[in-house]
Design an enzyme around this catalytic site. Structure first.
Site, short mmCIF file in Angstrom:
data_model
loop_
_atom_site.label_atom_id
_atom_site.label_comp_id
_atom_site.label_asym_id
_atom_site.label_seq_id
_atom_site.Cartn_x
_atom_site.Cartn_y
_atom_site.Cartn_z
N PHE A 177 0.83 -1.21 0.00
CA PHE A 177 0.00 0.00 0.00
C PHE A 177 0.87 1.27 0.00
O PHE A 177 0.85 2.06 -0.95
CB PHE A 177 -0.92 -0.07 1.24
CG PHE A 177 -1.54 1.20 1.69
CD1 PHE A 177 -2.21 2.03 0.80
CD2 PHE A 177 -1.47 1.57 3.04
CE1 PHE A 177 -2.79 3.22 1.25
CE2 PHE A 177 -2.05 2.74 3.49
CZ PHE A 177 -2.71 3.57 2.60
N ASP A 215 10.16 -6.55 -3.61
CA ASP A 215 9.07 -7.05 -2.76
C ASP A 215 9.02 -8.57 -2.91
O ASP A 215 9.31 -9.10 -3.99
CB ASP A 215 7.74 -6.45 -3.22
CG ASP A 215 6.70 -6.43 -2.11
OD1 ASP A 215 6.26 -5.33 -1.72
OD2 ASP A 215 6.29 -7.50 -1.64
N ASP A 227 13.19 -11.51 -1.42
CA ASP A 227 12.96 -11.45 0.02
C ASP A 227 14.15 -10.73 0.64
O ASP A 227 15.29 -11.22 0.53
CB ASP A 227 12.85 -12.89 0.55
CG ASP A 227 12.50 -12.94 2.03
OD1 ASP A 227 12.73 -11.94 2.74
OD2 ASP A 227 12.01 -14.00 2.46
N SER A 272 7.44 -5.05 5.28
CA SER A 272 7.00 -5.72 6.52
C SER A 272 5.51 -5.93 6.44
O SER A 272 4.79 -5.01 6.01
CB SER A 272 7.29 -4.86 7.76
OG SER A 272 6.66 -5.44 8.90
N LYS A 291 25.00 1.24 3.59
CA LYS A 291 26.39 1.44 4.02
C LYS A 291 27.34 1.22 2.83
O LYS A 291 28.25 2.01 2.59
CB LYS A 291 26.70 0.43 5.15
CG LYS A 291 28.11 0.48 5.66
CD LYS A 291 28.24 -0.46 6.86
CE LYS A 291 29.68 -0.82 7.08
NZ LYS A 291 29.97 -2.25 6.92
N TYR A 307 5.27 -7.92 15.81
CA TYR A 307 5.37 -6.68 15.02
C TYR A 307 6.05 -5.58 15.83
O TYR A 307 7.04 -5.00 15.39
CB TYR A 307 3.96 -6.25 14.62
CG TYR A 307 3.89 -5.03 13.73
CD1 TYR A 307 4.34 -5.09 12.41
CD2 TYR A 307 3.35 -3.84 14.19
CE1 TYR A 307 4.26 -3.97 11.59
CE2 TYR A 307 3.26 -2.73 13.37
CZ TYR A 307 3.72 -2.79 12.06
OH TYR A 307 3.64 -1.69 11.25
N TYR A 340 23.48 1.84 12.94
CA TYR A 340 24.20 2.09 11.67
C TYR A 340 24.51 3.57 11.51
O TYR A 340 25.52 3.94 10.90
CB TYR A 340 23.41 1.55 10.46
CG TYR A 340 23.79 0.12 10.15
CD1 TYR A 340 23.47 -0.91 11.02
CD2 TYR A 340 24.52 -0.20 8.99
CE1 TYR A 340 23.85 -2.22 10.76
CE2 TYR A 340 24.89 -1.51 8.72
CZ TYR A 340 24.57 -2.51 9.61
OH TYR A 340 24.95 -3.80 9.36
N ARG A 348 -7.94 -3.77 9.04
CA ARG A 348 -7.67 -2.45 9.59
C ARG A 348 -8.98 -1.65 9.64
O ARG A 348 -9.91 -1.92 8.88
CB ARG A 348 -6.60 -1.74 8.76
CG ARG A 348 -5.21 -2.32 9.06
CD ARG A 348 -4.07 -1.52 8.50
NE ARG A 348 -3.57 -2.07 7.26
CZ ARG A 348 -2.37 -1.80 6.75
NH1 ARG A 348 -1.55 -1.01 7.38
NH2 ARG A 348 -1.99 -2.32 5.61
N1 NAD Z 1 -0.31 1.58 6.73
C1 NAD Z 1 -0.09 2.01 7.96
O1 NAD Z 1 -1.01 2.58 8.58
C2 NAD Z 1 1.26 1.83 8.62
C3 NAD Z 1 1.40 2.30 9.94
C4 NAD Z 1 2.63 2.17 10.56
C5 NAD Z 1 3.71 1.62 9.90
N2 NAD Z 1 3.55 1.16 8.63
C6 NAD Z 1 4.72 0.54 7.99
O2 NAD Z 1 4.82 0.95 6.63
C7 NAD Z 1 5.31 -0.14 5.83
C8 NAD Z 1 4.35 -0.42 4.70
O3 NAD Z 1 3.08 -0.77 5.23
P1 NAD Z 1 1.80 -1.00 4.29
O4 NAD Z 1 0.62 -0.51 5.03
O5 NAD Z 1 2.09 -0.48 2.95
O6 NAD Z 1 1.74 -2.60 4.30
P2 NAD Z 1 1.68 -3.63 3.07
O7 NAD Z 1 1.49 -4.98 3.66
O8 NAD Z 1 0.68 -3.16 2.09
O9 NAD Z 1 3.12 -3.49 2.43
C9 NAD Z 1 4.25 -4.13 2.93
C10 NAD Z 1 5.00 -4.76 1.76
O10 NAD Z 1 6.19 -5.40 2.23
C11 NAD Z 1 6.36 -6.62 1.51
N3 NAD Z 1 7.21 -7.53 2.28
C12 NAD Z 1 6.93 -8.12 3.47
N4 NAD Z 1 7.95 -8.90 3.85
C13 NAD Z 1 8.92 -8.80 2.88
C14 NAD Z 1 10.21 -9.36 2.70
N5 NAD Z 1 10.72 -10.21 3.61
N6 NAD Z 1 10.91 -9.03 1.60
C15 NAD Z 1 10.39 -8.18 0.67
N7 NAD Z 1 9.17 -7.62 0.77
C16 NAD Z 1 8.44 -7.91 1.88
C17 NAD Z 1 4.93 -7.13 1.34
O11 NAD Z 1 4.78 -8.10 0.33
C18 NAD Z 1 4.17 -5.83 1.03
O12 NAD Z 1 4.13 -5.56 -0.35
C19 NAD Z 1 5.49 -1.34 6.78
O13 NAD Z 1 6.84 -1.42 7.18
C20 NAD Z 1 4.60 -0.98 7.95
O14 NAD Z 1 5.06 -1.56 9.15
C21 NAD Z 1 2.34 1.24 7.98
#
Ligand code: NAD
Length: 318
Positions: A14, A34, A59, A77, A107, A147, A161, A188
């Site tokens: 997203f 991704d 990954d 994540s 780095k 998480y 780092y 959500r």
């Molecule tokens: N949306 C929110 O409200 C929110 C709030 C706080 C923090 N975040 C952080 O923002 C980031 C994005 O969140 P989002 O809402 O877009 O979630 P999302 O699940 O839509 O996107 C996360 C992406 O990371 C990819 N991913 C997961 N593990 C992976 C790996 N090991 N290697 C490569 N890709 C991997 C997933 O496939 C996915 O496309 C995350 O780190 C999340 O913790 C989001």
């Protein structure tokens, strides 16, 4: 830094996909990676013919080197409670090994680095609204800890780092964000309530609905993150919308926007669900001159077509 090659991890998610759009609009070249654990290539479909965008499925928990980059945005994540509880070990791994691997890339190439951290670092906060100097109230062994603690480890790794290797790091603590491309069925608040109202189903509220959240529209969040990435600030910065809504008020706002008459049903509150959430954004305002512009009502309206399309896609084809 226009024209530079920028690495975005989690680019099929997203927020990652919106970030790619914003960086491309600034004139950069973007390399998105991704593993599609929770993201979807549909979020990047509009970039298929964009020559300045490239995608690699990998990954980040395995060390990788895709060549020189000028900047690393680490957004990979699982992010929703449904996803990270289903993928608990993967979430711990990406927030530890994954973050370290992306820091190694920064780095190696002397690249800038920004990590997507979260308001969940504050846990169930005793300080309200949440200021960056608050260390949080997190249960280290509860169901959400996969998480919360992964994100807290990531913050420690990013800070190390910077401290030990002088990497130009940035930490954004993201508060609840919504908008088009938010997974429709990930539990959500906004996606749940929107989808239920559009399907004409009862709208579910966990607890009595008096717990609060603040909801930031995605374009506001991404604008703040891009500003932070260019700043000299290395300490965490909250980015979110400080207008606080009870979950019940949010459900009613959605009903009023849609003219929906869905009944509201109450279910038990999940364990460790934070009761209050609201960012203190004075640091972001002072350091970045940033504040959100989009109201909840406007953001919900901007998201409506997307959620309608998600509901339509659920209908069996005639
Ligand atoms: N949306 C929110 O409200 C929110 C709030 C706080 C923090 N975040 C952080 O923002 C980031 C994005 O969140 P989002 O809402 O877009 O979630 P999302 O699940 O839509 O996107 C996360 C992406 O990371 C990819 N991913 C997961 N593990 C992976 C790996 N090991 N290697 C490569 N890709 C991997 C997933 O496939 C996915 O496309 C995350 O780190 C999340 O913790 C989001």
């Amino acid at each position: 830094m226009a024209d530079h090659l920028i690495l975005v991890t989690g680019s099929a998610g997203f927020l990652g996909s919106h970030l790619c759009d914003a960086l491309l609009a600034e004139g950069h070249q973007v390399l998105g990676v991704d593993n599609l654990a929770t993201g979807s290539l549909a979020n990047l479909a509009h970039l298929k013919t964009e020559p300045r965008f490239r995608f690699e499925q990998l990954d980040i928990c395995t060390p990788f080197d895709l060549g020189r980059v000028e900047y690393v945005f680490n957004f990979a994540s699982p992010a929703s409670p449904v996803d990270y509880m289903r993928l608990g070990i993967e979430t711990l791994r990406v927030g530890s090994a994954g973050t370290l691997n992306t820091l190694e890339v920064a780095k190696r190439y002397n690249a800038g680095y920004l990590h997507a951290s979260t308001s969940e670092c504050y846990g169930d906060p005793e300080v309200h609204p949440q200021v960056e100097s608050y260390w949080g109230n997190v249960n280290p062994i509860g169901p959400r800890s996969v998480y919360d603690e992964a994100k807290r480890f990531s913050e420690a790794a990013v800070s190390a780092y910077h401290r030990y290797h002088a990497v130009n790091t940035h930490l954004v603590r993201i508060f609840n964000t919504y908008g088009p491309r938010l997974q429709a069925n990930d539990g959500r608040v906004i996606s749940n309530l929107m989808m239920q109202a559009l399907r004409g189903e009862p709208m579910t509220i966990y607890g009595d609905g008096s717990q609060t959240r603040s909801f930031c529209y995605c374009s506001d969040l991404i604008a703040g993150i891009v500003l932070l990435s260019k700043s000299k600030e290395h300490a965490p910065v909250n980015i979110g919308n400080p207008t606080e809504w009870t979950i019940l008020e949010c459900a009613k706002e959605i009903q009023s926007l849609l003219g929906a008459t869905s009944e509201i049903v109450f279910k038990p509150l999940p364990q460790d669900d934070p009761l209050r959430r609201r960012p203190d954004i004075s640091r972001a305002q002072r350091l970045l001159g940033w504040a959100p512009k989009v109201s909840l009502r406007e953001g919900l309206a901007l998201s409506l077509d997307y959620f309608k399309a998600c509901v339509a896609a659920e209908q069996p084809q005639a």
